[in-house]
Design an enzyme around this catalytic site. Structure first.
Site, PDB file in Angstrom:
ATOM      1  N   ASP A  66     103.750  57.066 -41.427  1.00 54.40           N
ATOM      2  CA  ASP A  66     103.186  57.320 -42.442  1.00 54.40           C
ATOM      3  C   ASP A  66     102.149  58.423 -42.435  1.00 54.40           C
ATOM      4  O   ASP A  66     101.257  58.409 -41.302  1.00 54.40           O
ATOM      5  CB  ASP A  66     102.501  56.177 -42.915  1.00 54.40           C
ATOM      6  CG  ASP A  66     101.707  56.121 -44.403  1.00 54.40           C
ATOM      7  OD1 ASP A  66     102.010  57.220 -44.997  1.00 54.40           O
ATOM      8  OD2 ASP A  66     101.138  55.292 -44.701  1.00 54.40           O
ATOM      9  N   ASP A  88     106.240  61.105 -47.644  1.00 50.34           N
ATOM     10  CA  ASP A  88     105.277  60.982 -46.219  1.00 50.34           C
ATOM     11  C   ASP A  88     105.295  59.942 -45.521  1.00 50.34           C
ATOM     12  O   ASP A  88     104.743  59.570 -44.453  1.00 50.34           O
ATOM     13  CB  ASP A  88     103.878  61.493 -46.206  1.00 50.34           C
ATOM     14  CG  ASP A  88     103.205  60.292 -47.047  1.00 50.34           C
ATOM     15  OD1 ASP A  88     103.657  59.736 -48.140  1.00 50.34           O
ATOM     16  OD2 ASP A  88     102.009  59.982 -46.773  1.00 50.34           O
ATOM     17  N   GLU A  89     106.460  58.992 -46.134  1.00 51.84           N
ATOM     18  CA  GLU A  89     106.435  57.627 -45.144  1.00 51.84           C
ATOM     19  C   GLU A  89     108.068  57.337 -45.003  1.00 51.84           C
ATOM     20  O   GLU A  89     108.876  57.521 -46.134  1.00 51.84           O
ATOM     21  CB  GLU A  89     105.905  56.690 -46.303  1.00 51.84           C
ATOM     22  CG  GLU A  89     104.945  55.788 -45.877  1.00 51.84           C
ATOM     23  CD  GLU A  89     104.684  54.637 -47.088  1.00 51.84           C
ATOM     24  OE1 GLU A  89     105.020  53.633 -46.668  1.00 51.84           O
ATOM     25  OE2 GLU A  89     103.997  55.369 -47.977  1.00 51.84           O
TER      26      GLU A  89
HETATM   27 MG   LIG Z   1     100.711  58.217 -46.199  1.00 51.78          MG
END
Ligand SMILES: [Mg+2]
Length: 420
Positions: free
Chosen positions: A42, A135-136
């Site tokens: 993350d 983003d993960e």
């Molecule tokens: Mg994040």
């Protein structure tokens, strides 16, 4: 105890305080460090980090990414968090808490392209990647050791290092034996974290955690559990599987399993997704239209980020509301053209909302896309079929410029802080 230097990637049988090879103190040590296959990675305050990377003058300043169609915080950097700014917070409140913050309108297409660079690095490690947003992602690195001549922990430390040095944003890693725990782990030590929850320490780790740590436990479930005297995971386990099932049905079983550290879900890169939606339950019922639309915009952004992460576009928009008496209202509309944009999703949801009776109080709002197709080839930057999209963007930029000069209160259209 097995250990790894996250800076130079040397591994050790006995954990040193500092790495004897590079001298850094970025050591991660855990008895099961080299045996755990499931990772969650993350990026740290991703959108704000990309903005800081692109403009180094911002590096020591508080940065808030947000505004957009509705005035809420999308992401903020760690400096802004010190002042109490949080995502989903109305922008006027964030400005009050952190008056010096630099406020940047989200550039989703740009973030999506940085996300694709990060994804390309993941693909080199394993085909079993399940993105959760831009983003993960989860990665299942089981069985890849022979291919890469390195255990999952080392691959993840190297991935985080590469994202930082080559792409220029930092990320936090969680490593465990299932998805639920890997996701919790990645959040334990942010930013630039690397946390491990092994099979041997799962029970102790979970014991005193509040029920809110479990997936799918929002305010409503939390208070239902609270009424049954259940506040911690230890309480769930003490209640036992059959009592949890009697009282909460299938989700009772699920809660019991998670509270026991069990999660059999696989990391599934291409689970056929039928819909992508997000919803939120409020602490107290909300009747105010502006407040509800602020929540709706934030959810639309989240859904849009997940759609972009999976390169999907959706044709049907569903708005979901739950009234104070728990009655659920859903309304659907079909778009002219499939879309993945937050703006399009929000506007469709807003139109559906405005056809409902006025002044209702709601306890939950949700929005989502269904009727999904691959987004490939579609211009993600613009809605060709919305001739006013460009005008709205221009108007928004003009308003932002006036706000920047005269402050947030300079523009009010008689409807509060974010009149349009
Ligand atoms: Mg994040």
């Amino acid at each position: 105890m097995p250990a790894l230097c996250r800076h130079c990637l040397k591994s050790f049988d006995e954990a040193p305080k500092r790495c004897p090879a590079c001298g850094k103190a970025r050591i991660v040590a855990h008895p099961e460090l080299f045996d755990l296959p499931i990772a969650h990675i993350d990026c740290d305050s991703f959108y704000a980090s990309v903005e800081k990377r692109d403009n180094p003058e911002l590096s020591s300043q508080a940065v808030i990414v947000g505004g957009g169609t509705r005035g809420v915080v999308t992401t903020c950097c760690y400096i802004a968090r010190i002042s109490g700014v949080r995502s989903a917070m109305p922008m006027f409140q964030a400005r009050k808490l952190c008056p010096d913050a630099v406020i940047i309108k989200p550039r989703m297409e740009h973030y999506a392209s940085v996300s694709r660079e990060i994804r390309a690095k993941m693909v080199e490690l394993t085909p079993l990647i399940e993105p959760l947003s831009l983003d993960e992602a989860f990665l299942d690195l089981g069985g890849t050791e022979r291919l890469h001549h390195a255990p999952p922990a080392l691959l993840m430390a190297r991935l985080a290092r590469e994202i930082e040095t080559e792409i220029g944003v930092s990320a936090s890693v969680g490593l465990s034996h299932n998805k639920f725990l890997a996701k919790i782990a990645s959040d334990l030590d942010k930013p630039r974290g690397f946390s491990v929850i092994g099979r041997g320490d799962t029970e102790e780790f979970l014991r005193d955690k509040p029920v809110s740590i479990l997936w799918g436990v929002g305010a409503a479930t939390r208070s239902a559990l609270g009424r049954a005297g259940i506040r911690t995971l230890a309480d769930i386990r003490r209640a036992g599987l059959s009592r949890m099932e009697d009282r909460f049905g299938a989700s009772g079983r699920r809660l019991f399993e998670l509270a026991s550290g069990q999660d059999a879900r696989r990391v599934s890169p291409d689970s056929p997704m039928k819909s992508v939606s997000n919803e939120t339950t409020f602490n107290t019922d909300i009747a105010d239209r502006e407040a509800l639309m602020g929540k709706l915009w934030h959810l639309a952004e989240k859904v849009s980020a997940r759609m972009k992460a999976r390169d999907l576009a959706g044709r049907t928009v569903t708005l979901k509301l739950k009234k104070a008496d728990f009655a659920t209202v859903t309304r659907q509309t079909r778009l002219e053209e499939p879309s993945q944009l937050a703006d399009t999703l929000y506007r469709a949801g807003e139109t559906l909302f405005d056809k409902l009776p006025k002044g209702q109080a709601y306890r939950l709002i949700g929005i989502g896309f269904s009727d999904l197709t691959a987004a490939d080839g579609r211009d993600p930057a613009g809605d060709l079929l919305d001739p006013y999209a460009g005008k709205r963007a221009t108007a928004e930029r003009a308003k932002d410029a006036i706000r920047a000069r005269f402050g947030a209160d300079a523009i009010r259209n008689g409807r509060g802080w974010d009149g349009e």
